[in-house]
Design an enzyme around this catalytic site. Sequence first.
Site, PDB file in Angstrom:
ATOM      1  N   GLU A  98       0.920  -1.175   0.013  1.00  0.00           N
ATOM      2  CA  GLU A  98      -0.026  -0.069   0.184  1.00  0.00           C
ATOM      3  C   GLU A  98       0.797   1.345   0.028  1.00  0.00           C
ATOM      4  O   GLU A  98       1.834   1.428   0.666  1.00  0.00           O
ATOM      5  CB  GLU A  98      -1.001  -0.009   1.347  1.00  0.00           C
ATOM      6  CG  GLU A  98      -1.901   1.034   1.222  1.00  0.00           C
ATOM      7  CD  GLU A  98      -3.188   0.777   1.806  1.00  0.00           C
ATOM      8  OE1 GLU A  98      -4.024   0.180   1.215  1.00  0.00           O
ATOM      9  OE2 GLU A  98      -3.119   1.051   3.168  1.00  0.00           O
ATOM     10  N   LYS A 144       0.686   4.699   1.169  1.00  0.00           N
ATOM     11  CA  LYS A 144      -0.189   5.286   2.259  1.00  0.00           C
ATOM     12  C   LYS A 144       0.518   6.315   2.982  1.00  0.00           C
ATOM     13  O   LYS A 144       1.542   6.142   3.819  1.00  0.00           O
ATOM     14  CB  LYS A 144      -0.535   4.239   3.108  1.00  0.00           C
ATOM     15  CG  LYS A 144      -1.402   4.417   4.254  1.00  0.00           C
ATOM     16  CD  LYS A 144      -1.632   3.428   5.067  1.00  0.00           C
ATOM     17  CE  LYS A 144      -2.697   3.688   6.047  1.00  0.00           C
ATOM     18  NZ  LYS A 144      -3.144   2.250   6.885  1.00  0.00           N
ATOM     19  N   LYS A 191      -8.054   2.542  -3.301  1.00  0.00           N
ATOM     20  CA  LYS A 191      -8.534   2.402  -1.950  1.00  0.00           C
ATOM     21  C   LYS A 191      -9.050   3.613  -1.448  1.00  0.00           C
ATOM     22  O   LYS A 191      -8.212   4.635  -1.282  1.00  0.00           O
ATOM     23  CB  LYS A 191      -7.456   1.928  -1.008  1.00  0.00           C
ATOM     24  CG  LYS A 191      -7.960   1.496   0.308  1.00  0.00           C
ATOM     25  CD  LYS A 191      -6.790   0.820   1.287  1.00  0.00           C
ATOM     26  CE  LYS A 191      -7.550   0.453   2.434  1.00  0.00           C
ATOM     27  NZ  LYS A 191      -6.430  -0.197   3.572  1.00  0.00           N
ATOM     28  N   GLU A 218     -14.573  -5.097   1.598  1.00  0.00           N
ATOM     29  CA  GLU A 218     -13.935  -5.352   2.892  1.00  0.00           C
ATOM     30  C   GLU A 218     -15.051  -5.655   3.792  1.00  0.00           C
ATOM     31  O   GLU A 218     -16.114  -4.920   3.969  1.00  0.00           O
ATOM     32  CB  GLU A 218     -13.172  -4.027   3.194  1.00  0.00           C
ATOM     33  CG  GLU A 218     -12.539  -3.851   4.583  1.00  0.00           C
ATOM     34  CD  GLU A 218     -12.138  -2.540   4.604  1.00  0.00           C
ATOM     35  OE1 GLU A 218     -10.846  -2.438   3.907  1.00  0.00           O
ATOM     36  OE2 GLU A 218     -12.466  -1.633   5.531  1.00  0.00           O
ATOM     37  N   ASN A 238     -11.065  -7.099   7.583  1.00  0.00           N
ATOM     38  CA  ASN A 238     -10.079  -5.767   7.832  1.00  0.00           C
ATOM     39  C   ASN A 238     -10.004  -6.329   9.376  1.00  0.00           C
ATOM     40  O   ASN A 238     -10.821  -6.347  10.188  1.00  0.00           O
ATOM     41  CB  ASN A 238     -10.864  -4.565   7.822  1.00  0.00           C
ATOM     42  CG  ASN A 238      -9.970  -3.364   7.992  1.00  0.00           C
ATOM     43  OD1 ASN A 238      -8.899  -3.402   8.704  1.00  0.00           O
ATOM     44  ND2 ASN A 238     -10.533  -2.236   7.774  1.00  0.00           N
ATOM     45  N   GLU A 265      -6.373  -7.785   5.946  1.00  0.00           N
ATOM     46  CA  GLU A 265      -6.007  -6.321   5.876  1.00  0.00           C
ATOM     47  C   GLU A 265      -5.710  -5.777   7.262  1.00  0.00           C
ATOM     48  O   GLU A 265      -6.447  -6.197   8.247  1.00  0.00           O
ATOM     49  CB  GLU A 265      -6.842  -5.536   5.282  1.00  0.00           C
ATOM     50  CG  GLU A 265      -7.669  -5.963   4.067  1.00  0.00           C
ATOM     51  CD  GLU A 265      -8.703  -5.167   3.491  1.00  0.00           C
ATOM     52  OE1 GLU A 265      -8.849  -4.007   3.752  1.00  0.00           O
ATOM     53  OE2 GLU A 265      -9.680  -5.811   2.965  1.00  0.00           O
ATOM     54  N   SER A 266      -4.733  -5.019   7.487  1.00  0.00           N
ATOM     55  CA  SER A 266      -4.418  -4.141   8.552  1.00  0.00           C
ATOM     56  C   SER A 266      -3.678  -5.184   9.675  1.00  0.00           C
ATOM     57  O   SER A 266      -3.974  -6.299  10.210  1.00  0.00           O
ATOM     58  CB  SER A 266      -5.514  -3.616   9.277  1.00  0.00           C
ATOM     59  OG  SER A 266      -6.034  -2.797   8.439  1.00  0.00           O
TER      60      SER A 266
END
Length: 257
Positions: free
Chosen positions: A51, A53, A112, A161, A182, A212-213
Amino acid sequence: MILDKIVEKKKIRLKELNLDIKLLKEQAEKEESKSSFMEVLQKEGLSIIGEVKKASPSKGLIKEKFDPLELAIEYEKCVDAVSVLTEEEFFLGSPEYLEKIANNIKIPILRKDFIIDEVQIYEAKILGASAILLIVAILDGNKLKKFIQIAKKLGMDTLVETHTKEEIEIALQAGAMIIGINNRNLKTFKVDLNTTFEMAKLIPKDKVIISESGIKDEVDIKKLEEVGVDGVLIGEVFMKCENISELARKFKSAARR
């Protein structure tokens, strides 16, 4: 709640931009499809989505010396796809980042953002996205299904998501093929990798699962692969490391053990 604030700001921004949906739709339909996001996720082994970011509401500024194109070019050497934050207010992203990156790299790109209007889907296609993120927490089942179908007609994939059992059910009913779990609760912003371990059991084997995350190291990677995850979306850890290629290599090596 942060999520509500982000959505409200997005509604205001879209109203201010006053984009011509008819014109954007016509333009989007003429654009050639980019490399397939789904294909790189379905390949053998764990796929990595890196990503681009700059910041987040929970962590503030993540990457001070931020060059989105430089990061994307580095990612192209070592990951399977790139996720680009285009939300301006809370993540300090920009649609321009996506467009610039799409013009310079060949691997698939995920837009995103907090997509609440179909005009954003047409814009994503024009900017050069291979796929878009759709967040169940901000879309009802009918709108989610509609957005998945619009993206499909345009030749784009959708990463849908989820965070809860109920959201996974909504995603499946809407026809989602790529389901993101997520690990961050968007209401509290608390991160717990156990979310993926629990929720992955609820997703049929014919779907692609993305975690994710909160993924920090090789131990996390190995555990996620063991519960049937097909890919991981990693931002902050890559943004803060000194050598993205080296870290990505370690992650892929851990997944193969």
